[in-house]
Design a protein around this motif. Structure first.
Motif, PDB file in Angstrom:
ATOM      1  N   GLU A  50      -4.741  11.883  -0.892  1.00 51.72           N
ATOM      2  CA  GLU A  50      -3.980  12.292   0.365  1.00 51.72           C
ATOM      3  C   GLU A  50      -3.183  11.206   0.701  1.00 51.72           C
ATOM      4  O   GLU A  50      -3.741  10.313   1.033  1.00 51.72           O
ATOM      5  CB  GLU A  50      -4.509  13.131   1.247  1.00 51.72           C
ATOM      6  N   LEU A  51      -1.851  11.332   0.811  1.00 51.92           N
ATOM      7  CA  LEU A  51      -1.189   9.987   1.479  1.00 51.92           C
ATOM      8  C   LEU A  51      -0.703  10.322   2.994  1.00 51.92           C
ATOM      9  O   LEU A  51      -0.371  11.427   3.219  1.00 51.92           O
ATOM     10  CB  LEU A  51       0.413   9.809   0.878  1.00 51.92           C
ATOM     11  N   VAL A  52      -1.242   9.583   3.909  1.00 44.19           N
ATOM     12  CA  VAL A  52      -0.772   9.719   5.333  1.00 44.19           C
ATOM     13  C   VAL A  52      -0.035   8.602   5.518  1.00 44.19           C
ATOM     14  O   VAL A  52      -0.620   7.415   6.068  1.00 44.19           O
ATOM     15  CB  VAL A  52      -2.450   9.690   6.160  1.00 44.19           C
ATOM     16  N   PRO A  53       1.184   8.687   5.921  1.00 40.76           N
ATOM     17  CA  PRO A  53       2.192   7.529   6.248  1.00 40.76           C
ATOM     18  C   PRO A  53       2.002   7.252   7.988  1.00 40.76           C
ATOM     19  O   PRO A  53       1.681   8.574   8.725  1.00 40.76           O
ATOM     20  CB  PRO A  53       3.228   8.097   6.132  1.00 40.76           C
ATOM     21  N   GLN A  54       1.914   6.156   8.286  1.00 45.42           N
ATOM     22  CA  GLN A  54       1.754   5.804   9.749  1.00 45.42           C
ATOM     23  C   GLN A  54       2.927   5.065  10.291  1.00 45.42           C
ATOM     24  O   GLN A  54       2.976   4.827  11.351  1.00 45.42           O
ATOM     25  CB  GLN A  54       0.447   5.140   9.872  1.00 45.42           C
ATOM     26  N   GLY A  55       3.738   4.777   9.342  1.00 48.39           N
ATOM     27  CA  GLY A  55       5.023   4.356   9.675  1.00 48.39           C
ATOM     28  C   GLY A  55       6.205   5.001   8.859  1.00 48.39           C
ATOM     29  O   GLY A  55       6.064   6.108   8.660  1.00 48.39           O
ATOM     30  N   GLU A  56       7.344   4.373   9.025  1.00 50.59           N
ATOM     31  CA  GLU A  56       8.674   5.007   8.653  1.00 50.59           C
ATOM     32  C   GLU A  56       8.519   4.901   6.861  1.00 50.59           C
ATOM     33  O   GLU A  56       8.150   4.014   6.213  1.00 50.59           O
ATOM     34  CB  GLU A  56       9.847   4.082   8.972  1.00 50.59           C
ATOM     35  N   MET A  57       9.188   5.978   6.498  1.00 54.76           N
ATOM     36  CA  MET A  57       9.576   6.200   4.988  1.00 54.76           C
ATOM     37  C   MET A  57      10.865   6.379   4.685  1.00 54.76           C
ATOM     38  O   MET A  57      11.751   6.630   5.374  1.00 54.76           O
ATOM     39  CB  MET A  57       8.874   7.415   4.435  1.00 54.76           C
ATOM     40  N   ARG A  58      11.450   5.389   3.805  1.00 47.91           N
ATOM     41  CA  ARG A  58      12.709   5.198   3.531  1.00 47.91           C
ATOM     42  C   ARG A  58      13.212   5.594   2.040  1.00 47.91           C
ATOM     43  O   ARG A  58      12.123   5.213   0.889  1.00 47.91           O
ATOM     44  CB  ARG A  58      13.248   3.967   3.744  1.00 47.91           C
ATOM     45  N   LEU A  59      13.950   6.020   1.704  1.00 50.02           N
ATOM     46  CA  LEU A  59      14.496   6.482   0.193  1.00 50.02           C
ATOM     47  C   LEU A  59      15.561   5.797  -0.081  1.00 50.02           C
ATOM     48  O   LEU A  59      16.243   5.352   0.745  1.00 50.02           O
ATOM     49  CB  LEU A  59      15.123   8.134   0.492  1.00 50.02           C
ATOM     50  N   SER A  60      15.389   5.487  -1.371  1.00 54.23           N
ATOM     51  CA  SER A  60      16.469   4.544  -2.062  1.00 54.23           C
ATOM     52  C   SER A  60      17.143   5.364  -3.111  1.00 54.23           C
ATOM     53  O   SER A  60      16.180   5.748  -4.051  1.00 54.23           O
ATOM     54  CB  SER A  60      16.268   2.846  -2.420  1.00 54.23           C
ATOM     55  N   VAL A  61      18.206   5.260  -3.572  1.00 54.13           N
ATOM     56  CA  VAL A  61      18.945   5.730  -4.583  1.00 54.13           C
ATOM     57  C   VAL A  61      19.257   4.767  -5.755  1.00 54.13           C
ATOM     58  O   VAL A  61      19.207   4.667  -7.135  1.00 54.13           O
ATOM     59  CB  VAL A  61      20.065   6.828  -4.369  1.00 54.13           C
ATOM     60  N   LEU A  62      19.961   3.527  -5.260  1.00 52.62           N
ATOM     61  CA  LEU A  62      20.477   2.652  -6.033  1.00 52.62           C
ATOM     62  C   LEU A  62      19.788   1.270  -5.341  1.00 52.62           C
ATOM     63  O   LEU A  62      19.945   0.998  -4.399  1.00 52.62           O
ATOM     64  CB  LEU A  62      22.068   2.296  -5.818  1.00 52.62           C
ATOM     65  N   PRO A  63      19.517   0.277  -6.461  1.00 49.66           N
ATOM     66  CA  PRO A  63      19.615   0.326  -7.661  1.00 49.66           C
ATOM     67  C   PRO A  63      18.460   1.231  -8.395  1.00 49.66           C
ATOM     68  O   PRO A  63      18.432   1.318  -9.833  1.00 49.66           O
ATOM     69  CB  PRO A  63      19.586  -0.998  -8.047  1.00 49.66           C
ATOM     70  N   TRP A  64      17.470   1.795  -7.779  1.00 48.33           N
ATOM     71  CA  TRP A  64      16.604   2.595  -8.437  1.00 48.33           C
ATOM     72  C   TRP A  64      16.197   3.914  -7.406  1.00 48.33           C
ATOM     73  O   TRP A  64      16.308   3.743  -6.454  1.00 48.33           O
ATOM     74  CB  TRP A  64      15.230   1.828  -8.385  1.00 48.33           C
ATOM     75  N   LEU A  65      15.648   4.742  -8.077  1.00 46.78           N
ATOM     76  CA  LEU A  65      15.450   6.119  -7.044  1.00 46.78           C
ATOM     77  C   LEU A  65      13.932   5.841  -6.955  1.00 46.78           C
ATOM     78  O   LEU A  65      12.993   5.521  -7.526  1.00 46.78           O
ATOM     79  CB  LEU A  65      15.415   7.323  -8.143  1.00 46.78           C
ATOM     80  N   GLY A  66      13.759   5.671  -5.396  1.00 45.05           N
ATOM     81  CA  GLY A  66      12.361   5.325  -5.038  1.00 45.05           C
ATOM     82  C   GLY A  66      12.227   5.435  -3.526  1.00 45.05           C
ATOM     83  O   GLY A  66      13.038   5.960  -2.827  1.00 45.05           O
ATOM     84  N   VAL A  67      10.983   5.113  -3.081  1.00 46.52           N
ATOM     85  CA  VAL A  67      10.528   5.544  -1.664  1.00 46.52           C
ATOM     86  C   VAL A  67       9.798   4.300  -1.393  1.00 46.52           C
ATOM     87  O   VAL A  67       9.033   3.658  -2.091  1.00 46.52           O
ATOM     88  CB  VAL A  67      10.120   6.665  -1.428  1.00 46.52           C
ATOM     89  N   ALA A  68      10.129   3.768  -0.241  1.00 40.26           N
ATOM     90  CA  ALA A  68       9.366   2.770   0.479  1.00 40.26           C
ATOM     91  C   ALA A  68       8.772   3.052   1.750  1.00 40.26           C
ATOM     92  O   ALA A  68       9.201   3.880   2.350  1.00 40.26           O
ATOM     93  CB  ALA A  68      10.262   1.561   0.793  1.00 40.26           C
ATOM     94  N   THR A  69       7.475   2.717   2.196  1.00 39.66           N
ATOM     95  CA  THR A  69       6.940   2.925   3.499  1.00 39.66           C
ATOM     96  C   THR A  69       6.204   1.750   4.138  1.00 39.66           C
ATOM     97  O   THR A  69       5.847   0.862   3.326  1.00 39.66           O
ATOM     98  CB  THR A  69       5.941   4.168   3.104  1.00 39.66           C
ATOM     99  N   ASP A  70       6.322   2.062   5.300  1.00 41.00           N
ATOM    100  CA  ASP A  70       5.561   0.879   5.990  1.00 41.00           C
ATOM    101  C   ASP A  70       4.119   1.217   6.137  1.00 41.00           C
ATOM    102  O   ASP A  70       3.646   2.002   5.251  1.00 41.00           O
ATOM    103  CB  ASP A  70       6.169   0.788   7.631  1.00 41.00           C
ATOM    104  N   GLN A  71       3.168   0.923   7.099  1.00 39.16           N
ATOM    105  CA  GLN A  71       1.811   1.345   7.218  1.00 39.16           C
ATOM    106  C   GLN A  71       1.716   2.621   6.854  1.00 39.16           C
ATOM    107  O   GLN A  71       2.415   3.380   7.172  1.00 39.16           O
ATOM    108  CB  GLN A  71       1.467   1.007   8.632  1.00 39.16           C
ATOM    109  N   ALA A  72       0.526   2.781   5.787  1.00 42.38           N
ATOM    110  CA  ALA A  72       0.027   4.125   5.382  1.00 42.38           C
ATOM    111  C   ALA A  72      -1.180   3.845   4.889  1.00 42.38           C
ATOM    112  O   ALA A  72      -1.696   2.848   4.781  1.00 42.38           O
ATOM    113  CB  ALA A  72       1.146   4.717   4.591  1.00 42.38           C
ATOM    114  N   LEU A  73      -1.778   5.013   4.658  1.00 36.12           N
ATOM    115  CA  LEU A  73      -3.254   5.071   4.038  1.00 36.12           C
ATOM    116  C   LEU A  73      -3.108   6.307   2.938  1.00 36.12           C
ATOM    117  O   LEU A  73      -2.459   7.238   3.023  1.00 36.12           O
ATOM    118  CB  LEU A  73      -4.166   5.052   4.744  1.00 36.12           C
TER     119      LEU A  73
END
Length: 160
Positions: A50-73
């Motif tokens: 199970e993913l438990v984010p403790q920081g901000e999650m950001r979506l990106s579309v260009l140049p790739w379709l992805g997600v980035a997260t700060d602190q999490a576990l």
């Protein structure tokens, strides 16, 4: 015939402008946290995590379709035990396989992660063998449906 090409060209140009505008606006309009339940359901089903984010999650579309997260576990979905924590992580999907309905993780990277390496002792209790800190890993590409299969991972760490 010339008029037909003129209107077809205008239509394609407008369509291209709308697609690019949508790609540029998507990270501001879509919150990845809204899909956390679906992600956790798939993680629980696939690998029992199970993913438990403790920081901000950001979506990106260009140049790739992805997600980035700060602190999490990541924790065990059934016992609640923490498996790994990190300061920053990024995952992206490959575009081409998406066209055929496949989800291929193009890249996955973590920075500042920490993880306990454990093993059962003679009494059957879990014993911590080492604590890996400053763990950095790079993974990709891998088919998401095969997350439970062995895979190659580039990793560096130091022990505490």
């Amino acid at each position: 015939m010339r008029v037909l090409f003129k209107y077809l060209f205008r239509f394609l140009l407008i369509l291209l402008i709308l697609v690019v505008a949508g790609a540029l606006l998507a990270p501001y309009l879509v919150d990845p946290a809204d899909y956390l339940d679906e992600v956790n359901e798939e993680l629980r089903y696939s690998v029992g995590l199970e993913l438990v984010p403790q920081g901000e999650m950001r979506l990106s579309v260009l140049p790739w379709l992805g997600v980035a997260t700060d602190q999490a576990l990541l924790k065990d979905a059934y016992t609640g035990e923490t498996i790994v924590t990190w300061d920053k992580a990024r995952a992206s999907l490959a575009y081409r396989p998406l066209l055929s309905g496949e989800y291929v993780l193009d890249s996955f990277s973590m920075e500042g992660a920490a993880m306990d390496v454990t093993a059962p002792n003679e009494a059957g209790e879990t014993e911590i063998l080492a604590r890996l800190i400053d763990l950095e890993l790079d993974l990709g590409p891998v088919n998401i449906k095969q997350l439970d299969q062995p895979m190659a991972v580039d990793a560096t760490w130091r022990t505490e």
